[in-house]
Scaffold this motif. Sequence first.
Motif, PDB file in Angstrom:
ATOM      1  N   VAL A 122       0.742  -1.382  -0.150  1.00 54.66           N
ATOM      2  CA  VAL A 122       0.321  -0.011  -0.198  1.00 54.66           C
ATOM      3  C   VAL A 122       1.019   1.155  -0.051  1.00 54.66           C
ATOM      4  O   VAL A 122       1.676   1.358   0.568  1.00 54.66           O
ATOM      5  N   GLY A 123       0.700   2.328  -0.911  1.00 57.59           N
ATOM      6  CA  GLY A 123       1.639   2.889  -1.163  1.00 57.59           C
ATOM      7  C   GLY A 123       0.634   4.524  -0.591  1.00 57.59           C
ATOM      8  O   GLY A 123       2.108   5.768   0.221  1.00 57.59           O
ATOM      9  N   GLY A 124      -0.220   4.499   0.115  1.00 58.22           N
ATOM     10  CA  GLY A 124      -0.654   5.521   0.972  1.00 58.22           C
ATOM     11  C   GLY A 124      -1.097   4.584   2.045  1.00 58.22           C
ATOM     12  O   GLY A 124      -0.242   4.321   3.016  1.00 58.22           O
ATOM     13  N   VAL A 125      -1.873   4.958   2.931  1.00 59.06           N
ATOM     14  CA  VAL A 125      -2.378   4.858   4.786  1.00 59.06           C
ATOM     15  C   VAL A 125      -3.105   3.478   3.961  1.00 59.06           C
ATOM     16  O   VAL A 125      -4.791   3.861   3.181  1.00 59.06           O
ATOM     17  N   LEU A 126      -2.781   2.837   5.284  1.00 59.82           N
ATOM     18  CA  LEU A 126      -4.117   1.066   5.020  1.00 59.82           C
ATOM     19  C   LEU A 126      -4.550   1.333   6.242  1.00 59.82           C
ATOM     20  O   LEU A 126      -4.743   1.771   7.401  1.00 59.82           O
ATOM     21  N   SER A 127      -5.990   1.869   6.283  1.00 58.30           N
ATOM     22  CA  SER A 127      -7.510   1.261   6.931  1.00 58.30           C
ATOM     23  C   SER A 127      -7.561   0.319   7.261  1.00 58.30           C
ATOM     24  O   SER A 127      -8.544  -0.157   6.562  1.00 58.30           O
ATOM     25  N   PHE A 128      -7.483  -0.802   7.817  1.00 59.66           N
ATOM     26  CA  PHE A 128      -7.694  -2.461   8.380  1.00 59.66           C
ATOM     27  C   PHE A 128      -9.004  -2.111   9.890  1.00 59.66           C
ATOM     28  O   PHE A 128      -8.842  -1.489  10.054  1.00 59.66           O
ATOM     29  N   PRO A 129      -9.868  -2.642   9.107  1.00 60.36           N
ATOM     30  CA  PRO A 129     -11.372  -2.458   9.929  1.00 60.36           C
ATOM     31  C   PRO A 129     -11.263  -3.908  11.030  1.00 60.36           C
ATOM     32  O   PRO A 129     -10.114  -4.616  11.646  1.00 60.36           O
ATOM     33  N   THR A 130     -11.565  -3.548  12.511  1.00 59.55           N
ATOM     34  CA  THR A 130     -11.580  -4.525  13.675  1.00 59.55           C
ATOM     35  C   THR A 130     -12.269  -5.901  13.417  1.00 59.55           C
ATOM     36  O   THR A 130     -11.364  -7.004  13.763  1.00 59.55           O
ATOM     37  N   ASN A 131     -12.723  -6.342  12.058  1.00 56.91           N
ATOM     38  CA  ASN A 131     -13.591  -7.590  11.089  1.00 56.91           C
ATOM     39  C   ASN A 131     -13.371  -7.475  10.359  1.00 56.91           C
ATOM     40  O   ASN A 131     -13.876  -6.939   9.537  1.00 56.91           O
ATOM     41  N   ALA A 149       4.261 -14.714   8.180  1.00 58.93           N
ATOM     42  CA  ALA A 149       3.810 -14.025   6.264  1.00 58.93           C
ATOM     43  C   ALA A 149       4.010 -12.673   5.979  1.00 58.93           C
ATOM     44  O   ALA A 149       2.839 -12.413   6.229  1.00 58.93           O
ATOM     45  N   VAL A 150       4.503 -12.068   5.331  1.00 58.09           N
ATOM     46  CA  VAL A 150       3.591 -10.963   5.320  1.00 58.09           C
ATOM     47  C   VAL A 150       2.535 -10.911   4.549  1.00 58.09           C
ATOM     48  O   VAL A 150       2.562 -11.287   3.903  1.00 58.09           O
ATOM     49  N   LEU A 151       1.640 -10.139   5.299  1.00 62.76           N
ATOM     50  CA  LEU A 151       0.416  -9.735   4.635  1.00 62.76           C
ATOM     51  C   LEU A 151      -0.453  -8.693   3.663  1.00 62.76           C
ATOM     52  O   LEU A 151       0.078  -8.266   2.300  1.00 62.76           O
ATOM     53  N   PHE A 152       0.125  -7.671   4.635  1.00 70.33           N
ATOM     54  CA  PHE A 152      -0.122  -6.393   3.869  1.00 70.33           C
ATOM     55  C   PHE A 152       1.051  -5.472   4.185  1.00 70.33           C
ATOM     56  O   PHE A 152       2.326  -5.671   5.395  1.00 70.33           O
ATOM     57  N   ALA A 153       2.362  -4.901   3.393  1.00 69.78           N
ATOM     58  CA  ALA A 153       2.948  -4.098   3.478  1.00 69.78           C
ATOM     59  C   ALA A 153       2.488  -2.585   3.293  1.00 69.78           C
ATOM     60  O   ALA A 153       2.409  -2.092   2.383  1.00 69.78           O
ATOM     61  N   SER A 154       2.111  -1.988   4.349  1.00 72.56           N
ATOM     62  CA  SER A 154       2.102  -0.717   3.660  1.00 72.56           C
ATOM     63  C   SER A 154       3.489   0.598   4.077  1.00 72.56           C
ATOM     64  O   SER A 154       4.111   0.612   5.266  1.00 72.56           O
ATOM     65  N   SER A 155       3.307   1.893   3.241  1.00 76.11           N
ATOM     66  CA  SER A 155       3.876   2.742   3.654  1.00 76.11           C
ATOM     67  C   SER A 155       4.072   3.369   4.478  1.00 76.11           C
ATOM     68  O   SER A 155       5.109   4.139   5.549  1.00 76.11           O
ATOM     69  N   GLN A 156       2.745   3.455   5.451  1.00 77.30           N
ATOM     70  CA  GLN A 156       2.814   4.283   6.611  1.00 77.30           C
ATOM     71  C   GLN A 156       2.526   3.255   7.504  1.00 77.30           C
ATOM     72  O   GLN A 156       2.020   2.694   7.377  1.00 77.30           O
ATOM     73  N   THR A 157       1.858   4.289   8.635  1.00 80.51           N
ATOM     74  CA  THR A 157       1.564   3.501   9.884  1.00 80.51           C
ATOM     75  C   THR A 157       0.543   3.375   9.701  1.00 80.51           C
ATOM     76  O   THR A 157      -0.811   4.088   9.035  1.00 80.51           O
ATOM     77  N   ILE A 158      -0.556   1.887   9.585  1.00 77.42           N
ATOM     78  CA  ILE A 158      -1.330   1.558   9.525  1.00 77.42           C
ATOM     79  C   ILE A 158      -2.903   1.870  10.739  1.00 77.42           C
ATOM     80  O   ILE A 158      -2.473   1.881  11.430  1.00 77.42           O
ATOM     81  N   ASN A 159      -3.992   2.304   9.659  1.00 77.04           N
ATOM     82  CA  ASN A 159      -4.638   2.908  10.808  1.00 77.04           C
ATOM     83  C   ASN A 159      -5.227   2.149  10.808  1.00 77.04           C
ATOM     84  O   ASN A 159      -6.560   1.654  10.151  1.00 77.04           O
ATOM     85  N   GLY A 160      -5.594   1.263  12.322  1.00 79.91           N
ATOM     86  CA  GLY A 160      -6.568  -0.202  12.224  1.00 79.91           C
ATOM     87  C   GLY A 160      -6.232  -0.282  14.299  1.00 79.91           C
ATOM     88  O   GLY A 160      -6.327   0.729  14.743  1.00 79.91           O
TER      89      GLY A 160
END
Length: 199
Positions: A122-131, A149-160
């Motif tokens: 993800v090049g920007g912010v990853l907004s990840f839900p609770t479920n 295993a790496v599932l998601f790699a974000s360039s910024q701190t994940i919003n979750g």
Amino acid sequence: INGSSTFGGALTGLGGLAKTGAGSFTVSGNSTATGPVAVNAGAFGVANGGTATLGPVTVATGTTLFGHGRVGGAVSVASNAWLMAGSAAACGTLQIGGSLALAQGARIAWRFDTATNDSFTVGGVLSFPTNGVVSATALSSGAHAQARAVLFASSQTINGPATLAGWTVDGVNKASLAYSDDRKLIYLRAPRGTMILIR
């Protein structure tokens, strides 16, 4: 598009694109289009490491965004919509050019093989839900999911959420999701073996 088709060229221009019909539409060229893409039915994706679009993508309930290559722009995935990396035959990486927002109840199709697995960047912010649900599948007979295993790699701190305990992982026994220490990665953890404590 009711049947499935692949476009080997590049999408260009500012106009929007709406994916309708039950089939899949795959782009394998290096597109420069910046108009919005609405996945309203079926599936839309990228192949061969190409770029499907540079514009924003919305993925509606019951539809799928997939591929190995780049999509977006910003991407938003609705509840009960699917996100899948790679191709039918091989694991791969789906690159989101901008931000990625997953709604509550989003679904991820994740495959693993002997020495590799699907992943998302993800090049920007990853907004990840609770479920949500990760549906895991082995591509080869006898393949086992990596312990971490790496599932998601974000360039910024994940919003979750503080923890990812609300997520369900189907297909791998006792698997779960977890953040890296810097909250820029989400791992799929698959514990193996038995721990014996000797006193």
